[in-house]
Design an enzyme around this catalytic site. Structure first.
Site, PDB file in Angstrom:
ATOM      1  N   ARG A  18       0.741  -1.158   0.070  1.00 19.47           N
ATOM      2  CA  ARG A  18      -0.026  -0.104   0.215  1.00 19.47           C
ATOM      3  C   ARG A  18       0.789   1.161   0.078  1.00 19.47           C
ATOM      4  O   ARG A  18       0.477   2.312  -0.176  1.00 19.47           O
ATOM      5  CB  ARG A  18      -1.063   0.021   1.425  1.00 19.47           C
ATOM      6  N   LYS A  25       8.954  -1.413   3.097  1.00 20.09           N
ATOM      7  CA  LYS A  25       8.008  -0.408   3.675  1.00 20.09           C
ATOM      8  C   LYS A  25       8.808   0.012   5.105  1.00 20.09           C
ATOM      9  O   LYS A  25       8.830   1.351   5.122  1.00 20.09           O
ATOM     10  CB  LYS A  25       6.771  -0.937   4.645  1.00 20.09           C
TER      11      LYS A  25
HETATM   12 CA    CA Z   1      -0.980  -4.227   9.730  1.00 16.01          CA
END
Ligand code: CA
Ligand code: UD1
Length: 454
Positions: A18, A25
């Protein structure tokens, strides 16, 4: 009480799709340091004797980042993402070799405070074998819910997808941080199953297994903002805002004045002394140290700079890495400094570039002075002696040394060393033609008149 050693297992195998990023990330930064770096710093402060980082395959940059922050970290690879329980088991070797408390942290949850971890460990020291960090969620959707019995013991964690309508009413949620008495952990992990909505091995299921063994699990709570998990760029910005608010507060608590704190940007390692005043719109990248009594005027950008007592900088100054300003030095507007030291009371008040140099105490660098430090191939140094005076709009072509107390005439291009107390000039000598301007005007006016037929 016997002091129990601490092992931290840091889960960082997620790609974080995302984030829409080419970077995993945990490589994304808050206040100039990766999230992974923040969590490793917390592990260090918590006194972990042993730190295992679980990464995914093909995450060489995450491995390198972890080792750069903590060379003693042990790296484990989780080959497939089969859930948080499976991820912890990837560090089986570390768990088996350790004796003491084990704390599981997530690489994408970087704002937890040390005191909160201490509370979790205190719960283990009391009478629990398992302690979970919970929080009251404003919107619990998506989180695991903490199910407790009437005496406050934790009996299970139910993931949102697997929860009944009644369980979904519970707002007390799992942060993801769990603490175990290490001697039980492997046996608990080996018995969790993946018969749930996601088909994953949930670390959270260790709570039910522990209860089945007659072990005691408890929940400790902290404010929701501490356990903000970062999944998107929006949450990254929220975490940055929380971090900045804390850092500004710390600076003010330490005796600095921030006229408009919400416009001052600090890095994880910024050091600010007492009676420092920072005007609005200042950005500090990593590596900045500001001693007592300094004044940073509006709209400055600082990085890798050490500022001594009582220095004044800006407005609109740029201090780049390797800048060292001794006490009382002054850098004024539109001055860029890089890899240069200014001695006590030295000044560069306007419009200059000082790169790769040393400026002696009380020297004065005039407006528009440039240290020409680069010839397209190599960098060279400029050295200016104490009390020297560099006239405005001078170019000092490095390598070059200006002696103590020397003068450089304005507009000079200095490519040879200047002796102490000498005057160096390299501009064309001035000529004067008396009356020339008046004659010129008369001549031009006549010409114009003739051309217009007058
Ligand atoms: Ca999570
Ligand atoms: C998890 C918790 C949930 C909690 C929430 C808090 C479980 C089963 N659920 O849910 O109770 O409320 O966190 O944010 O633990 N990871 C791996 N390998 C894996 C799976 C995950 O390393 O195979 C890492 C991820 O990179 C991430 C962390 O573990 O850092 C959490 O995983 P995620 O899938 O985001 O768990 P949630 O569903 O959010």
């Amino acid at each position: 009480m016997v002091e129990r050693s601490l092992q931290i297992i840091l889960l960082a195998a997620g790609k974080g799709t995302r984030m829409k990023s080419d970077q995993p990330k945990v490589m994304h930064a808050i206040a100039g340091r990766s999230m992974l770096g923040h969590v490793l710093a917390l592990a260090e402060r918590a006194g972990a004797s042993d730190v295992a980082v679980v990464i995914g395959p093909d995450m060489d940059n995450v491995r390198a980042e972890a080792l750069a922050h903590m060379s003693r970290a042990q790296i484990y690879i989780q080959e497939q993402q089969r859930g948080t329980g499976d991820a912890v088991l990837a560090a089986r070797g570390a768990i088996a070799a350790h004796d003491g408390d084990v704390l599981v942290l997530y690489g994408d949850t970087p704002l937890i405070e040390l005191e909160t971890l201490t509370k979790l460990r205190d719960a283990l020291a009391d009478d629990a074998q398992l302690a979970v960090l919970g929080f009251h969620a404003a919107d619990p959707t998506g989180y695991g819910r903490l199910l407790s019995d009437p005496d406050g013991a934790l009996i299970a964690i139910r993931e949102h997808k697997d929860a009944s309508a009644a369980e979904r009413e519970i707002s007390l949620c799992n942060s993801g941080v769990l603490a175990f008495r290490g001697e039980h952990l492997l046996s608990l992990l080996e018995r969790i199953k993946n018969d749930n909505a996601n088909g994953e091995y949930y670390l959270t299921d260790t709570v039910e297994v522990a209860n089945g063994d007659g072990l005691r699990a408890v929940a400790i709570t902290c404010p929701e903002e501490e356990v903000l998990g970062i999944n998107s760029r929006t949450q990254l910005a929220q975490a940055e805002a929380i971090y900045q608010r804390r850092a500004r507060q710390k600076a003010m608590d330490g005796g600095a004045t921030l006229i408009a704190p919400e416009t001052v940007w600090l890095s994880y390692d910024t050091v600010i002394g007492r009676d420092v005043v920072i005007e609005p719109n200042v950005f500090m990248a990593p590596g900045v140290t500001i001693a007592d009594g300094a004044l940073i005027r509006a709209n400055c950008h600082l990085e890798g700079a050490q500022l001594g007592r009582g220095v004044k900088v800006g407005p609109f100054a740029r201090l780049r890495p390797g800048t060292k300003l001794a006490a009382g030095a002054f850098i004024g507007n539109f001055v860029e400094v890089k890899n240069t030291t200014l001695g006590e009371g030295a000044k560069a008040s306007h419009l200059s570039y000082l790169g790769d140099g040393v400026v002696g105490a009380r020297a004065n660098i005039g407006a528009g002075t440039i240290f020409c430090n680069y010839d397209g191939f190599n960098k060279a140094r400029t050295t200016i002696g104490e009390g020297a005076f560099i006239g405005s709009n001078s170019a000092l072509v490095a390598p070059v040394t200006i002696g103590k107390g020397a003068f450089v005439g304005s507009g000079s291009v200095i490519s040879k060393d200047v002796s102490a107390d000498a005057l160096a000039l390299s501009r064309a000598a001035q000529e004067e033609k008396p009356g020339w301007a008046a004659k010129f005007r008369t001549m031009m006016a006549r010409r114009k008149q003739r051309a217009s037929g007058g």
